[in-house]
Design a protein around this motif. Structure first.
Motif, PDB file in Angstrom:
ATOM      1  N   UNK A 261      36.997-105.779  92.513  1.00 41.37           N
ATOM      2  CA  UNK A 261      36.916-107.115  91.922  1.00 41.37           C
ATOM      3  C   UNK A 261      36.878-107.017  90.396  1.00 41.37           C
ATOM      4  N   UNK A 262      37.684-107.826  89.733  1.00 38.45           N
ATOM      5  CA  UNK A 262      37.817-107.754  88.281  1.00 38.45           C
ATOM      6  C   UNK A 262      36.757-108.626  87.593  1.00 38.45           C
ATOM      7  N   UNK A 263      35.929-108.006  86.768  1.00 36.22           N
ATOM      8  CA  UNK A 263      34.849-108.713  86.086  1.00 36.22           C
ATOM      9  C   UNK A 263      35.103-108.868  84.589  1.00 36.22           C
ATOM     10  N   UNK A 264      36.221-108.351  84.105  1.00 34.49           N
ATOM     11  CA  UNK A 264      36.546-108.514  82.692  1.00 34.49           C
ATOM     12  C   UNK A 264      37.092-109.898  82.398  1.00 34.49           C
ATOM     13  N   UNK A 265      37.212-110.234  81.126  1.00 35.13           N
ATOM     14  CA  UNK A 265      37.675-111.574  80.723  1.00 35.13           C
ATOM     15  C   UNK A 265      39.196-111.640  80.800  1.00 35.13           C
ATOM     16  N   UNK A 266      39.708-111.539  82.020  1.00 35.03           N
ATOM     17  CA  UNK A 266      41.159-111.536  82.234  1.00 35.03           C
ATOM     18  C   UNK A 266      41.639-112.773  82.995  1.00 35.03           C
ATOM     19  N   UNK A 267      40.721-113.682  83.341  1.00 31.74           N
ATOM     20  CA  UNK A 267      41.060-114.861  84.120  1.00 31.74           C
ATOM     21  C   UNK A 267      41.160-116.085  83.202  1.00 31.74           C
ATOM     22  N   UNK A 268      42.277-116.788  83.279  1.00 31.61           N
ATOM     23  CA  UNK A 268      42.464-118.032  82.532  1.00 31.61           C
ATOM     24  C   UNK A 268      42.700-119.168  83.528  1.00 31.61           C
ATOM     25  N   UNK A 269      42.113-120.334  83.248  1.00 27.94           N
ATOM     26  CA  UNK A 269      42.272-121.447  84.191  1.00 27.94           C
ATOM     27  C   UNK A 269      42.122-122.779  83.480  1.00 27.94           C
ATOM     28  N   UNK A 270      42.602-123.823  84.134  1.00 25.39           N
ATOM     29  CA  UNK A 270      42.398-125.212  83.709  1.00 25.39           C
ATOM     30  C   UNK A 270      42.163-126.058  84.941  1.00 25.39           C
ATOM     31  N   UNK A 271      41.229-127.002  84.827  1.00 23.84           N
ATOM     32  CA  UNK A 271      40.934-127.898  85.933  1.00 23.84           C
ATOM     33  C   UNK A 271      40.722-129.314  85.449  1.00 23.84           C
ATOM     34  N   UNK A 272      41.112-130.274  86.280  1.00 20.02           N
ATOM     35  CA  UNK A 272      40.968-131.687  85.918  1.00 20.02           C
ATOM     36  C   UNK A 272      40.455-132.473  87.109  1.00 20.02           C
ATOM     37  N   UNK A 273      39.545-133.375  86.853  1.00 19.31           N
ATOM     38  CA  UNK A 273      39.039-134.252  87.894  1.00 19.31           C
ATOM     39  C   UNK A 273      40.093-135.285  88.258  1.00 19.31           C
ATOM     40  N   UNK A 274      40.213-135.600  89.536  1.00 16.07           N
ATOM     41  CA  UNK A 274      41.164-136.624  89.964  1.00 16.07           C
ATOM     42  C   UNK A 274      40.587-138.032  89.872  1.00 16.07           C
ATOM     43  N   UNK A 275      39.301-138.136  89.554  1.00 15.81           N
ATOM     44  CA  UNK A 275      38.668-139.456  89.507  1.00 15.81           C
ATOM     45  C   UNK A 275      38.280-139.885  88.090  1.00 15.81           C
ATOM     46  N   UNK A 276      38.634-139.105  87.103  1.00 10.31           N
ATOM     47  CA  UNK A 276      38.274-139.463  85.723  1.00 10.31           C
ATOM     48  C   UNK A 276      38.748-138.401  84.761  1.00 10.31           C
ATOM     49  N   UNK A 277      38.579-138.656  83.477  1.00  8.37           N
ATOM     50  CA  UNK A 277      39.081-137.745  82.444  1.00  8.37           C
ATOM     51  C   UNK A 277      38.049-136.659  82.129  1.00  8.37           C
ATOM     52  N   UNK A 278      37.779-135.817  83.118  1.00 13.97           N
ATOM     53  CA  UNK A 278      36.871-134.687  82.947  1.00 13.97           C
ATOM     54  C   UNK A 278      37.679-133.416  83.146  1.00 13.97           C
ATOM     55  N   UNK A 279      37.628-132.505  82.176  1.00 11.42           N
ATOM     56  CA  UNK A 279      38.450-131.300  82.214  1.00 11.42           C
ATOM     57  C   UNK A 279      37.583-130.070  81.923  1.00 11.42           C
ATOM     58  N   UNK A 280      37.943-128.968  82.538  1.00  9.58           N
ATOM     59  CA  UNK A 280      37.319-127.688  82.219  1.00  9.58           C
ATOM     60  C   UNK A 280      38.424-126.653  82.059  1.00  9.58           C
ATOM     61  N   UNK A 281      38.207-125.654  81.221  1.00  5.26           N
ATOM     62  CA  UNK A 281      39.232-124.628  81.026  1.00  5.26           C
ATOM     63  C   UNK A 281      38.632-123.424  80.325  1.00  5.26           C
TER      64      UNK A 281
END
Length: 244
Positions: free
Chosen positions: A129-149
Motif C-alpha cells: 500500500x502506497x503511503x507517500x504523497x502520490x495520490x491526487x483527487x477532486x470531489x464535489x457534492x451533488x447537493x451543493x457547492x462543496x468541494x474537496x481536493x
C-alpha cells in the motif's frame, strides 16, 4: 438408394419432411444452419473438440462458460466479497487486479464503526500500500457547492461529508479504474459515492483521482479501503474486469 445394413452416401441434397432421428454422432463438414434455433438436453454442453464443455446450459437456462469470454467491452465478475466482522482495512490484491485487464468496474458499500468519518482508499503497488504523497483527487457534492481536493496526498478521500454509523447509515459507490498497467498514462479512477451522514441524510459525491504525474511508471495491482478513524464494521465489494 442407400443400403440399410451397410450405409452409403448421397451425392445430392437430402430433404426430410418429418423428424430426423440420429442415434450416433453426426459430423458436418460445412456450416450447419438452423432457422428454428437449437435446443439441447437439460444440463447439456456445447463445445469444441479440445473443450467439449466450453458452454454448459442448466435445466433452468443458466449458462456457464469454462473459459473467460473474449470480446472487447464485456464485463467479467472477478470478485464478490462480504465483510461480516470489523476490520481495520480491506484490500483487493493482485489476485484480482493484475495484467489480465487494464480497466475495472468496482462497486462497494461499507458501514463504519465510528460516527462521522470518511472512507479512504490507497493504491497498492508491487503488493505494498502506497503511503507517500502520490495520490491526487477532486470531489464535489451533488447537493451543493462543496468541494474537496488535493494535488498530493497519501490517500484518496471517497466522500465530501462524514458518514454516520447508525442502523441503515453506510456508503455506496461505483468507480471505474483505468490505466492500472499503463506506464505512459498514470492510474486514474472516476465515479460516485452516496453516504448517509450522522443524521441519516443521503449525500452524494462525484470524484476523480489519479496518481501524480511523477508516478506514471507505477503499475497498480491492488487497492486498500479504510476509514479516517475507526474500523470498517461491515461491507460488500464486487469487482468486474473490462475485457480488452
Amino acid at each position: 438408394t442407400v443400403s440399410a445394413s451397410d450405409g452409403g452416401s448421397f451425392g445430392g441434397n437430402l430433404g426430410v419432411g418429418g423428424t430426423l432421428a440420429v442415434t450416433g454422432v453426426p459430423t458436418f463438414t460445412g456450416r450447419s444452419v438452423h432457422s428454428g434455433g437449437i435446443t439441447i438436453a437439460n444440463d447439456g454442453q456445447i463445445g469444441s473438440v479440445g473443450d467439449a464443455d466450453a458452454m454448459a446450459i442448466s435445466s433452468s437456462g443458466v449458462v456457464t462458460f469454462s473459459q473467460t469470454p473474449v470480446g472487447a467491452g464485456g464485463l467479467v465478475k472477478l470478485l464478490s466479497a462480504t465483510i461480516s466482522s470489523a476490520v481495520s482495512e480491506y484490500d483487493i490484491d493482485s489476485t484480482y487486479i493484475n495484467s489480465t485487464y487494464d480497466d475495472y468496474i468496482l462497486q462497494f458499500n461499507f458501514k463504519c464503526a465510528t460516527d462521522n468519518t470518511t472512507l479512504r482508499m490507497r493504491t497498492i503497488v508491487g503488493g505494498t500500500p502506497q503511503t507517500g504523497t502520490i495520490h491526487a483527487y477532486e470531489g464535489a457534492s451533488t447537493s451543493g457547492s462543496v468541494y474537496i481536493s488535493s494535488n498530493a496526498f497519501d490517500q484518496y478521500v471517497m466522500s465530501v461529508y462524514g458518514q454516520g454509523n447508525a442502523t441503515g447509515e453506510s456508503i455506496f459507490g461505483r468507480i471505474h479504474l483505468q490505466n492500472v498497467n499503463d506506464t505512459t498514462f498514470p492510474f486514474f479512477w472516476s465515479g460516485f459515492t452516496m453516504a448517509n451522514n450522522q443524521h441519516g441524510n443521503p449525500e452524494g459525491s462525484i470524484f476523480t483521482g489519479a496518481l501524480t504525474t511523477g508516478n506514471v511508471d507505477k503499475v497498480v495491482n491492488g487497492l486498500r479501503f479504510f476509514y479516517a478513524s475507526g474500523n470498517i464494521a461491515s461491507g460488500a465489494v464486487k469487482l468486474y474486469g473490462i475485457v480488452k
